[in-house]
Design a protein around this motif. Structure first.
Motif, PDB file in Angstrom:
ATOM      1  N   ILE A  20      27.533  59.632  21.510  1.00 32.75           N
ATOM      2  CA  ILE A  20      27.479  60.013  20.208  1.00 32.75           C
ATOM      3  C   ILE A  20      27.633  61.360  20.129  1.00 32.75           C
ATOM      4  CG2 ILE A  20      25.799  60.420  18.291  1.00 32.75           C
ATOM      5  CD1 ILE A  20      24.487  57.671  19.220  1.00 32.75           C
ATOM      6  N   GLY A  21      27.397  62.233  21.219  1.00 30.22           N
ATOM      7  CA  GLY A  21      27.827  63.650  21.098  1.00 30.22           C
ATOM      8  C   GLY A  21      26.426  64.461  21.016  1.00 30.22           C
ATOM      9  N   THR A  22      26.615  65.701  20.810  1.00 30.43           N
ATOM     10  CA  THR A  22      25.477  66.685  20.805  1.00 30.43           C
ATOM     11  C   THR A  22      25.001  66.619  19.210  1.00 30.43           C
ATOM     12  OG1 THR A  22      26.501  67.988  22.213  1.00 30.43           O
ATOM     13  CG2 THR A  22      24.873  69.172  21.140  1.00 30.43           C
ATOM     14  N   TRP A  23      23.693  66.581  18.854  1.00 25.64           N
ATOM     15  CA  TRP A  23      22.878  66.762  17.807  1.00 25.64           C
ATOM     16  C   TRP A  23      22.524  68.071  17.509  1.00 25.64           C
ATOM     17  CZ3 TRP A  23      19.249  61.950  19.325  1.00 25.64           C
ATOM     18  CH2 TRP A  23      20.258  61.024  19.595  1.00 25.64           C
ATOM     19  N   THR A  24      22.409  68.627  16.216  1.00 23.80           N
ATOM     20  CA  THR A  24      21.896  70.025  15.841  1.00 23.80           C
ATOM     21  C   THR A  24      20.669  69.476  15.292  1.00 23.80           C
ATOM     22  OG1 THR A  24      24.009  70.823  15.905  1.00 23.80           O
ATOM     23  CG2 THR A  24      22.570  71.898  14.812  1.00 23.80           C
ATOM     24  N   MET A  25      19.630  70.149  16.172  1.00 19.28           N
ATOM     25  CA  MET A  25      18.196  70.136  15.456  1.00 19.28           C
ATOM     26  C   MET A  25      18.103  71.658  14.708  1.00 19.28           C
ATOM     27  SD  MET A  25      17.405  67.319  16.718  1.00 19.28           S
ATOM     28  CE  MET A  25      17.270  66.204  17.907  1.00 19.28           C
ATOM     29  N   GLU A  26      17.911  71.311  13.260  1.00 24.79           N
ATOM     30  CA  GLU A  26      17.638  72.483  12.388  1.00 24.79           C
ATOM     31  C   GLU A  26      16.165  72.355  11.629  1.00 24.79           C
ATOM     32  OE1 GLU A  26      21.261  74.303  10.362  1.00 24.79           O
ATOM     33  OE2 GLU A  26      19.973  73.598   8.516  1.00 24.79           O
ATOM     34  N   GLY A  27      15.533  73.599  11.656  1.00 22.54           N
ATOM     35  CA  GLY A  27      14.374  73.905  11.100  1.00 22.54           C
ATOM     36  C   GLY A  27      14.475  74.925  10.001  1.00 22.54           C
ATOM     37  N   THR A  28      13.783  74.585   8.859  1.00 24.09           N
ATOM     38  CA  THR A  28      13.835  75.803   7.861  1.00 24.09           C
ATOM     39  C   THR A  28      12.451  75.892   7.324  1.00 24.09           C
ATOM     40  OG1 THR A  28      16.115  75.063   7.093  1.00 24.09           O
ATOM     41  CG2 THR A  28      14.830  76.397   5.651  1.00 24.09           C
ATOM     42  N   SER A  29      12.050  76.953   7.017  1.00 26.81           N
ATOM     43  CA  SER A  29      10.577  77.278   6.713  1.00 26.81           C
ATOM     44  C   SER A  29      10.355  78.382   5.689  1.00 26.81           C
ATOM     45  CB  SER A  29       9.681  77.506   7.693  1.00 26.81           C
ATOM     46  OG  SER A  29       8.488  77.474   7.390  1.00 26.81           O
TER      47      SER A  29
END
Length: 150
Positions: free
Chosen positions: A136-145
């Motif tokens: 599937i490849g690399t996943w980007t985990m993103e967080g916003t607060s």
């Protein structure tokens, strides 16, 4: 060939064949079990990293709301927290800071420290270890607060 009869009356050749069959069945079952186990471990690591990125965004936003610095995000307290979070989450990127109008929830160009909130966005890549998920490849985990500037 069939004259070798053991105590139970079975031929030794048949016993060897059944032993080989059991070995093949076991190897197939172990392969499927290990793939499933590795997939579960991969998803657990991905969830851990996603939670870590979200927590890092919350922690950095909290510190930024108390110590915004002369330009948003430039205080030594923020640098210390970002450094700590990078030690906890491998591959964590540098956070982006923006001022947000609390009424419209839109980013504003200049911060009004008395009424605006700070929004922190941060991300980290995750590459699965399991060969099938790795396709599937690399996943980007993103967080916003966001947090109200104190």
């Amino acid at each position: 060939m069939f004259s070798d009869i053991d105590a139970d009356g079975e031929c030794a050749v048949r016993a060897k064949r059944q032993s080989g069959q059991a070995l093949v069945e076991f190897s197939i079952a172990v392969f499927v079990f290990l793939i499933l186990l590795m997939g579960i471990v991969d998803f657990a690591i991905a969830i851990y990293k996603y939670n870590g990125v979200s927590q890092a965004a919350r922690e950095i936003a909290r510190v930024t709301s108390v110590h915004p610095g002369t330009t948003l995000g430039s205080s030594p307290e923020i640098a210390a927290v970002v450094s700590t979070q990078k030690g906890l989450i491998p591959g964590l990127s540098n956070p982006t800071f923006s001022c947000v109008d609390p009424v419209t929830n839109a980013a504003v160009g200049t911060c009004n420290y008395t009424v605006d909130s700070v929004r922190v966005t941060i991300s980290a890549p995750y590459t699965p270890v399991t060969p099938l998920l790795g396709l599937i490849g690399t996943w980007t985990m993103e967080g916003t607060s966001s947090a109200q500037i104190q």
